[in-house]
Design an enzyme around this catalytic site. Structure first.
Site, mmCIF file in Angstrom:
data_model
loop_
_atom_site.group_PDB
_atom_site.id
_atom_site.type_symbol
_atom_site.label_atom_id
_atom_site.label_comp_id
_atom_site.label_asym_id
_atom_site.label_seq_id
_atom_site.Cartn_x
_atom_site.Cartn_y
_atom_site.Cartn_z
ATOM 1 N N ASP A 66 11.850 -30.938 42.073
ATOM 2 C CA ASP A 66 11.164 -30.869 40.788
ATOM 3 C C ASP A 66 10.678 -32.246 40.358
ATOM 4 O OD1 ASP A 66 13.739 -31.887 40.316
ATOM 5 O OD2 ASP A 66 14.439 -30.038 39.404
ATOM 6 N N ASP A 135 23.990 -25.492 32.518
ATOM 7 C CA ASP A 135 23.536 -24.173 32.061
ATOM 8 C C ASP A 135 23.254 -23.229 33.235
ATOM 9 O OD1 ASP A 135 21.159 -25.136 33.107
ATOM 10 O OD2 ASP A 135 19.998 -24.935 31.256
ATOM 11 N N HIS A 137 21.290 -23.884 35.902
ATOM 12 C CA HIS A 137 20.000 -24.012 36.587
ATOM 13 C C HIS A 137 20.150 -24.633 37.976
ATOM 14 C CE1 HIS A 137 19.188 -28.226 34.632
ATOM 15 N NE2 HIS A 137 19.664 -28.392 35.841
ATOM 16 N N GLU A 142 15.487 -22.697 34.709
ATOM 17 C CA GLU A 142 16.418 -22.487 33.611
ATOM 18 C C GLU A 142 16.793 -21.007 33.526
ATOM 19 O OE1 GLU A 142 17.709 -25.018 32.638
ATOM 20 O OE2 GLU A 142 16.399 -26.537 31.748
#
Ligand code: PGA
Length: 259
Positions: A66, A135, A137, A142
Site C-alpha cells: 500500500d 482493527d 486490517h 479496513e
C-alpha cells in the site's frame, strides 16, 4: 490450516521469518516478494540485512502492499521512502524493481488497474509478508473490505490513523486515504507470511485466525489461503484458544517439511 509459530519476542520472530524468506528467495530464479511496511516487519528486514551474506538481490522484484495518498514525493513516511530505507539500501535491491502503488493525484483514477497489471507482469507475488492492524486490517483493507477486492483507493479508519500517528508529528498529518492491494490481490500470492507482535494485536490475531471468516476482520482471509505461515510473539498469541495445539504442531514439525 495456517502454520502458527509462537516465539518469545520480536527478535526471535525476525530470525524465524528470515529463514522463511531466504528459503523462498534462494529457491526460485525470479523471486517476487510482497513487502509490508510499519513496525511489524522491521525485525525481519534487520535480520535479512544481517544474514544476507554475499547474495546478489538486484534481480529480486518487490511489491509494496500500500501507499498513502497525499504525501509529497520524498516524504519520509511515504512507503516508497520507508522501503528505500528499510530494504532497498540495506539489501542492495534495484530501486527500479521495487514497486509501490501509484498514489499521486494524476495516477489515482487508474492506480488500481496499473498496479495489478505490474504485479501480473512480474508473474504474481511468490511470498507476501503481512502485518495486521489492531482493527484487523491487512494491507490497508479496513473492516468491511470485500474479500474479493483488488487494488484501489481506501479511506483509513480513525483507529488506523491513531495507530499510525506515531510516525507523524500529529494525527492531523496522517493521510485519510491510501491505495492498497485488495484482499483478493493478497490472496493471489502463493505463500502468505503474517507477523504480529504485542498485546495490542492479540484480539485482531485471535479473530483473524480463529474467528469466523468475515469482511469485518479482513485478516481472516488467511483462512481461505492454502499456504500461510504466521509468526507471533507471546503477547500477540495471548488471545488464541488453540495455542497449545499450535505449539505441538511446531514441536513435532517433520524435518522433511519446508516452509
Ligand atoms: P504495524 O502495522 O506493523 O505498524 O503495527 C501493521 C499494519 O497496519 O498492518
Amino acid at each position: 490450516m495456517a502454520e502458527i509459530l509462537i516465539v518469545a519476542d520480536r527478535d526471535a520472530a525476525g530470525e524465524l521469518a528470515a529463514r522463511v524468506v531466504w528459503e523462498y528467495l534462494d529457491g526460485v530464479p525470479e523471486p517476487v516478494l510482497g513487502v509490508a511496511t510499519g513496525s511489524t516487519p522491521e525485525p525481519l528486514y534487520r535480520e535479512l540485512a544481517r544474514t544476507r551474506g554475499g547474495r546478489d538481490l538486484s534481480r529480486l522484484r518487490a511489491f509494496a502492499l500500500d501507499e498513502y495518498v497525499g504525501l509529497p514525493a520524498g516524504h519520509p513516511e511515504s512507503y516508497r521512502e520507508v522501503l528505500r530505507r528499510e530494504i532497498v539500501e540495506p539489501l542492495g535491491l534495484d530501486p527500479q524493481h521495487v514497486h509501490v502503488p501509484p498514489a499521486d493525484a494524476a495516477s489515482l483514477p487508474h492506480a488500481g488497474e496499473r498496479y495489478e497489471a505490474e504485479i501480473a507482469a512480474a508473474g504474481g507475488v511468490g511470498l507476501q509478508i503481512l502485518g495486521i492492524g489492531s482493527d484487523g486490517h491487512v494491507g490497508f483493507n479496513e473492516p468491511g473490505s470485500s474479500l474479493a477486492s483488488r487494488t484501489r483507493v481506501k479511506t483509513l479508519t480513525e483507529q488506523t490513523r491513531r495507530d499510525n500517528a506515531r510516525f507523524f508529528d500529529s494525527i492531523d498529518d496522517v493521510p485519510r486515504h491510501c491505495v492498497t492491494q485488495g484482499l483478493g490481490t493478497i490472496r493471489d500470492a502463493r505463500h502468505l507470511l503474517l507477523l504480529a507482535f504485542g498485546a495490542q494485536k492479540a484480539q485482531a490475531v485471535a479473530a483473524a485466525l480463529e474467528g469466523p471468516l468475515s469482511a469485518s476482520i479482513p485478516g481472516s482471509i488467511v483462512q481461505l489461503h492454502p499456504h500461510v505461515t504466521v509468526i507471533l510473539d507471546e503477547d500477540a498469541a495471548s488471545g488464541l484458544g488453540h495455542a497449545d495445539y499450535y505449539r505441538d504442531v511446531a514441536r513435532f514439525k517433520p524435518e522433511w517439511q519446508g516452509w
